[in-house]
Design a protein around this motif. Sequence first.
Motif, PDB file in Angstrom:
ATOM      1  N   ASN A 152       0.664  -1.166   0.185  1.00 18.59           N
ATOM      2  CA  ASN A 152      -0.205   0.024  -0.152  1.00 18.59           C
ATOM      3  C   ASN A 152       0.961   1.284   0.057  1.00 18.59           C
ATOM      4  O   ASN A 152       2.048   1.269   0.634  1.00 18.59           O
ATOM      5  N   THR A 178      -1.308  -0.722  -3.950  1.00 17.71           N
ATOM      6  CA  THR A 178      -2.700  -0.157  -3.729  1.00 17.71           C
ATOM      7  C   THR A 178      -2.662   1.321  -3.118  1.00 17.71           C
ATOM      8  O   THR A 178      -2.181   1.587  -2.070  1.00 17.71           O
ATOM      9  N   VAL A 180      -4.043   4.350  -0.923  1.00 21.24           N
ATOM     10  CA  VAL A 180      -4.771   4.523   0.008  1.00 21.24           C
ATOM     11  C   VAL A 180      -4.821   6.141   0.394  1.00 21.24           C
ATOM     12  O   VAL A 180      -3.813   6.763   0.835  1.00 21.24           O
ATOM     13  N   ILE A 197       0.831   1.635   5.533  1.00 20.24           N
ATOM     14  CA  ILE A 197       1.172   1.563   4.266  1.00 20.24           C
ATOM     15  C   ILE A 197       2.707   1.325   4.328  1.00 20.24           C
ATOM     16  O   ILE A 197       3.243   1.643   5.487  1.00 20.24           O
TER      17      ILE A 197
END
Length: 319
Positions: A152, A178, A180, A197
């Motif tokens: 993340n 990903t 965030v 993250i």
Amino acid sequence: MNKLMRLHWLWVLAFPFSASLAQEGARPALKLVVPYSAGGSTDYVARLLQKPLSEILNQPVIIENKPGAAGTIGTDFVAKATPDGNTLVFGNQGPNAIVPAARPTPYDPINDLRPLTTVAFMPLVLMTSADLGPKTLKEFLQRGRSPGTTMNYGSSGTGSLAHLTGHEFSRQGKLDMTHVPYQGGGAVTTALLRGEIQGSFATGLESAALMQSGKLRFLAVTSAKRLPTLADVPTLAEEIPGFESTLWFAVFAPKGTRDDVAERLRNAVVKAVERPEFQKYLAARHAEARTSTPQELTQLVKQDMARWGDVVRKAKIPM
């Protein structure tokens, strides 16, 4: 009543009238609109500019934060302001290039704003937790490319330069990452330190203190070349050839501002940016104080509209 007393009372009676004339002749405060909340990089650099600009213009300069809608609310406010030289916007490529290229905005960044000059350029820094994250850029890439591994990365908002830089880093670096989004840089830092993250992109203004404290680690910079102040930190381009992403800040006036007024304001901003203390302060935080011509700034806006607008459209990023 003697002559001295008569003169005294004449001065007292005349003073309110003289004072009112002085007030009428004084310039009103210059409003420098920051289209974001207080505390971020844009606000920080605007406030750094505030004092020298006020001194050079011999005029009060007031910072007014007008956040919202990815910076477009404050930018639109200035685009529609009276073009009398008393209202400017301290912008960056977010509301001045990226957002207008991705969706309709109530202003045209080219036709509704008059560019004056750039103020500063800042590469972003890929950061991770010093305790929980990868130790080097190579390790970060290896972990992100490992089968079955999802990493993340955080940013201060969808569509921000940090988000788009992370997206392109993930795409070009062939990583499974990903995004965030968080509300502000402080929340991103907290998520990094907690291990929620694994990485984020930020400026040196936002992260220098935490890096020096040993809580965060700088893995790479997004400039084309290594920074003199971070000589041991590699560029992303060393692993992903051609990768570069730079945040810029600039000053714009309403489109109808007269030529002589725009030139006076531009000259004042340039002189403020050229002050040694302004330059040194930014350099110590891995940024470059640099001005431009209005034409160069217009070209910069157009280039970023094309580049980042294309990224947003291809990735179908909601703005």
